[in-house]
Design a protein around this motif. Structure first.
Motif, PDB file in Angstrom:
ATOM      1  N   LEU A 113      34.730  43.088  44.773  1.00 24.76           N
ATOM      2  CA  LEU A 113      34.292  44.357  44.191  1.00 24.76           C
ATOM      3  C   LEU A 113      32.771  44.356  44.038  1.00 24.76           C
ATOM      4  CD1 LEU A 113      37.007  44.332  41.405  1.00 24.76           C
ATOM      5  CD2 LEU A 113      37.027  45.787  43.432  1.00 24.76           C
ATOM      6  N   ILE A 114      32.153  45.484  44.303  1.00 26.71           N
ATOM      7  CA  ILE A 114      30.699  45.554  44.188  1.00 26.71           C
ATOM      8  C   ILE A 114      30.301  45.481  42.713  1.00 26.71           C
ATOM      9  CG2 ILE A 114      28.666  47.032  44.475  1.00 26.71           C
ATOM     10  CD1 ILE A 114      29.911  48.075  47.044  1.00 26.71           C
ATOM     11  N   CYS A 115      29.529  44.471  42.390  1.00 23.02           N
ATOM     12  CA  CYS A 115      29.049  44.321  41.011  1.00 23.02           C
ATOM     13  C   CYS A 115      27.780  43.479  41.048  1.00 23.02           C
ATOM     14  CB  CYS A 115      30.107  43.647  40.139  1.00 23.02           C
ATOM     15  SG  CYS A 115      29.619  43.518  38.406  1.00 23.02           S
ATOM     16  N   GLU A 116      26.661  44.068  40.672  1.00 30.34           N
ATOM     17  CA  GLU A 116      25.398  43.362  40.716  1.00 30.34           C
ATOM     18  C   GLU A 116      25.432  42.175  39.742  1.00 30.34           C
ATOM     19  OE1 GLU A 116      25.883  46.501  40.047  1.00 30.34           O
ATOM     20  OE2 GLU A 116      25.038  47.650  41.706  1.00 30.34           O
ATOM     21  N   PHE A 163      34.833  55.231  39.825  1.00 31.44           N
ATOM     22  CA  PHE A 163      36.028  54.518  39.342  1.00 31.44           C
ATOM     23  C   PHE A 163      35.686  53.056  39.042  1.00 31.44           C
ATOM     24  CE2 PHE A 163      39.554  51.933  41.406  1.00 31.44           C
ATOM     25  CZ  PHE A 163      40.336  51.827  40.269  1.00 31.44           C
ATOM     26  N   LEU A 164      34.974  52.438  39.964  1.00 32.31           N
ATOM     27  CA  LEU A 164      34.606  51.033  39.759  1.00 32.31           C
ATOM     28  C   LEU A 164      33.561  50.898  38.646  1.00 32.31           C
ATOM     29  CD1 LEU A 164      35.333  48.298  40.853  1.00 32.31           C
ATOM     30  CD2 LEU A 164      33.511  48.515  42.540  1.00 32.31           C
ATOM     31  N   ARG A 165      32.602  51.803  38.630  1.00 29.11           N
ATOM     32  CA  ARG A 165      31.558  51.721  37.598  1.00 29.11           C
ATOM     33  C   ARG A 165      32.154  51.937  36.205  1.00 29.11           C
ATOM     34  NH1 ARG A 165      28.072  48.941  40.548  1.00 29.11           N
ATOM     35  NH2 ARG A 165      26.485  49.193  38.946  1.00 29.11           N
ATOM     36  N   ALA A 166      33.201  52.750  36.132  1.00 36.04           N
ATOM     37  CA  ALA A 166      33.859  52.957  34.831  1.00 36.04           C
ATOM     38  C   ALA A 166      34.515  51.662  34.352  1.00 36.04           C
ATOM     39  CB  ALA A 166      34.903  54.066  34.942  1.00 36.04           C
ATOM     40  N   LYS A 188      37.431  42.855  28.565  1.00 36.65           N
ATOM     41  CA  LYS A 188      37.860  41.607  29.218  1.00 36.65           C
ATOM     42  C   LYS A 188      38.074  41.795  30.724  1.00 36.65           C
ATOM     43  CE  LYS A 188      40.377  39.926  25.179  1.00 36.65           C
ATOM     44  NZ  LYS A 188      41.705  39.942  24.566  1.00 36.65           N
ATOM     45  N   TRP A 189      38.390  43.012  31.111  1.00 37.58           N
ATOM     46  CA  TRP A 189      38.822  43.286  32.480  1.00 37.58           C
ATOM     47  C   TRP A 189      37.798  42.900  33.557  1.00 37.58           C
ATOM     48  CZ3 TRP A 189      42.505  43.847  35.819  1.00 37.58           C
ATOM     49  CH2 TRP A 189      42.284  44.511  37.022  1.00 37.58           C
ATOM     50  N   PRO A 190      36.500  43.190  33.417  1.00 37.26           N
ATOM     51  CA  PRO A 190      35.579  42.924  34.540  1.00 37.26           C
ATOM     52  C   PRO A 190      35.623  41.484  35.040  1.00 37.26           C
ATOM     53  CG  PRO A 190      34.511  44.341  32.947  1.00 37.26           C
ATOM     54  CD  PRO A 190      35.810  43.908  32.327  1.00 37.26           C
ATOM     55  N   ASP A 191      35.621  40.509  34.151  1.00 39.00           N
ATOM     56  CA  ASP A 191      35.642  39.108  34.604  1.00 39.00           C
ATOM     57  C   ASP A 191      36.920  38.814  35.387  1.00 39.00           C
ATOM     58  OD1 ASP A 191      33.202  38.399  33.633  1.00 39.00           O
ATOM     59  OD2 ASP A 191      33.968  37.774  31.669  1.00 39.00           O
TER      60      ASP A 191
END
Lengths: 389, 186
Positions: free
Chosen positions: A160-163, A287-290, A367-370
């Motif tokens: 997933l794109i995440c800086e 959606f991903l940025r949210a 918690k979800w992003p990690d």
């Protein structure tokens, strides 16, 4: 082997389809590859005017310009700028590459020269089949090999794109309580600390009218922040579609205030998502940025024939909710399904359940992003994928 | 030329200068309604297999090889034996049938097309539609008659697929062999 003029740059081709989605994803990826990996990236875009909405400094009439280390090139027909094969060639979201590009890499292949690693960067999906298709070759009649690169939520997908600094930056922002100042910077007025603030970036749906009626008649002050665009088509009861609309305008109905947002760049949109209590987002990029915003959200997924989008929605929700309390998960899932099906009255008790569970959902969202990123983000996996190709 | 979406198990396509027999196809949907077709292919020159992915609209050369209408005769592990109208028998490797093997049952009467490459039977293409008996499915849970609610079912030959909720064990059903989808009760 022939001598060749191969250079180590990357080319990304993006055909703009719905203004902000495809270009949003490719622009973020190009910036990250340039900034974090020091890569020379050419981003070829067919619609610079639309691109300008999320990169206001862009000159739509300029064929080549550089921002944030990325060389942005106008993809016109026929291609008026010279394409030189680099290390990587990405067709974003299955766009058809210009014939000039295909001709050049085919000739290079036939001459025995090195050709770029050719990738089709696909749409994000949480469905099981993605793992089985990620990275597979796509044999071409010309003998060239293209590979399908699928973003995804598991370690067997493209990520997933995440800086690299995004989540820490977001956390600092949220801890520093900057949201009210930010709303003021955006030209929005009358928002108090205890009010409920909701961002809205959706397609058309009858659910919006029902929710707005509900919010207008509630006890809690609700602010709905909406950019001028498709969501407003579903708010005709509240905002006269015939009148001239401008960012900063506010339309009050009982306890509901609808604010028209100015367009912002991507960083500005991230901050908006970080600042709201609930985000209603659509498509893929927002959606991903949210999810990275670590706030409860509703996903208005791009509608597909035969309601296939609901299968994609269910697949994501199953992943997202797997360790969420069942009663909270059920309400959140039903709210998302209802919103995507245009439910009206039936949606209102679900909204109430979700708002009641706001603290639990927020904790889960933090918690979800990690968990979603797993071991590495998309750019990291992509660079490694290319090295292994 | 056919699109990837139109290619079926048993077809032979030309890629990278080699003929490949299509052993399996699996169509899924990406974003914005775009189809993605995953195929298992066997290279007829090198006897090697690979998995590959195409956009649904990718065009590919469908090689017209010699074909004969045949009926299934019997299985002699690892060969499926087919017979033409003149009682000539042709052996096809089980591997080369790919997904089609799921619909091969003793006594089947449907005409299949056996494809030949350099005199050797290399693949079998089933009719677009076959009728098979449902050997097991759970009773209808919701009494749905719309055909929109689906449930798993096992058919003669052992394959499983999704069928409408109203289908019962023992029913004969029509199946689209290209998509492996239930079409209707026969």
């Amino acid at each position: 082997m022939h001598n060749h003029t191969h250079t180590p740059h990357w080319d990304i081709f993006c055909a703009v389809v719905d203004n902000y989605g495809d270009i949003g994803v490719t622009w973020r990826l190009a910036k990250q590859l340039a900034k974090e990996y020091g890569l020379a990236v050419n981003l070829w875009v067919d619609d610079l005017a639309s691109f300008g909405h999320i990169l206001p400094a862009l000159d739509p009439k300029c064929p080549t310009q550089t921002f944030e280390g990325v060389c942005i090139k106008h993809w016109d027909l026929p291609l008026s700028q010279d394409y030189q094969p680099g290390e990587v060639l990405i067709e974003a979201f299955a766009c058809e590459l210009p014939p000039e590009v295909l001709c050049k890499i085919t000739k290079a292949h036939q001459a025995g020269d090195k050709v770029p690693v050719w990738l089709n960067l696909e749409y994000l999906s949480a469905e099981d089949w993605v793992e089985g298709c990620h990275g597979l070759p796509s044999l071409q009649r010309s003998g060239l090999k293209k590979q399908f690169y699928f973003p995804g939520f598991t370690d067997k997908t493209g990520g997933l794109i995440c800086e690299s600094d995004l989540l820490a930056t977001r956390q600092r922002w949220q801890e520093s309580e900057q949201r009210l100042n930010y709303f003021t910077q955006l030209g929005l007025s009358g928002i108090a600390a205890d009010d409920t603030v909701i961002s809205l970036f959706s397609y058309e749906t009858a659910s919006l009218e029902a929710l707005c009626q509900h919010w207008s008649q509630g006890k809690q002050q609700v602010h709905l922040l909406v950019p001028i665009g498709r969501s407003l088509n579903s708010l005709a009861t509240f905002i006269d579609p015939q009148q001239d609309l401008a960012p900063g305008q506010r339309f009050c109905h009982g306890k509901l205030a609808i604010h028209l947002l100015p367009m912002t760049d991507q960083q500005g949109y991230d901050r908006l998502l970080w600042s709201c209590d609930v985000n209603i987002v659509r498509g893929e990029d927002s959606f991903l940025r949210a999810q990275w915003a670590a706030k409860p959200f509703i996903w208005h997924i791009y509608p597909q024939e035969e309601d296939y989008h609901l299968i994609k929605l269910e697949a994501f929700m199953a992943l997202y909710c797997h360790n969420l309390a069942p009663e909270v998960a059920d309400a959140w899932k039903a709210l998302n399904i209802g919103f995507n099906q245009g439910s009206q009255e039936a949606l209102l008790p679900l909204w109430q359940q979700v708002i009641t569970a706001h603290a639990a959902l927020t904790q889960h969202a933090q918690k979800w992003p990690d968990e979603a990123i797993n071991d590495a983000d998309l750019a990291t996996r992509l660079v490694q994928f290319v090295k292994n190709s | 030329m056919k699109t990837a979406h139109e290619i079926r198990p048993g077809n032979v396509i030309m890629l990278d200068g080699s003929p490949w027999v299509v052993q399996k196809t699996e169509t899924t949907r990406s974003g914005r309604n775009a189809a993605i077709v995953k195929m298992k292919l066997k290279n007829l020159l090198q006897d090697s297999s690979t998995e590959t992915t195409f956009k649904g609209e990718d065009k590919m050369e469908d090689i017209i090889l010699d074909r004969l209408d045949c009926t299934y005769s019997y299985f002699a592990d690892p060969m499926y034996v087919f017979m033409d109208a003149e009682y000539n028998q042709y052996d096809v490797e089980a591997d080369n049938l790919g997904d089609a093997a799921a619909y091969i049952v003793d006594g089947m009467e449907e005409q299949c097309q056996v494809t030949f490459y350099e005199g050797k039977a290399i693949s079998v293409e089933l009719p677009t539609t076959v009728v098979r008996e449902v050997t097991y499915t759970e009773p209808s849970a919701r009494g749905d008659t719309s055909g929109k609610v689906m449930k798993p079912a096992t058919i003669a030959g052992g394959a499983t697929l999704s069928v409408a909720d109203f289908v019962k064990t023992g029913d004969m059903i029509e199946i689209d062999t290209r998509t492996h989808e239930f079409k209707k009760r026969a």
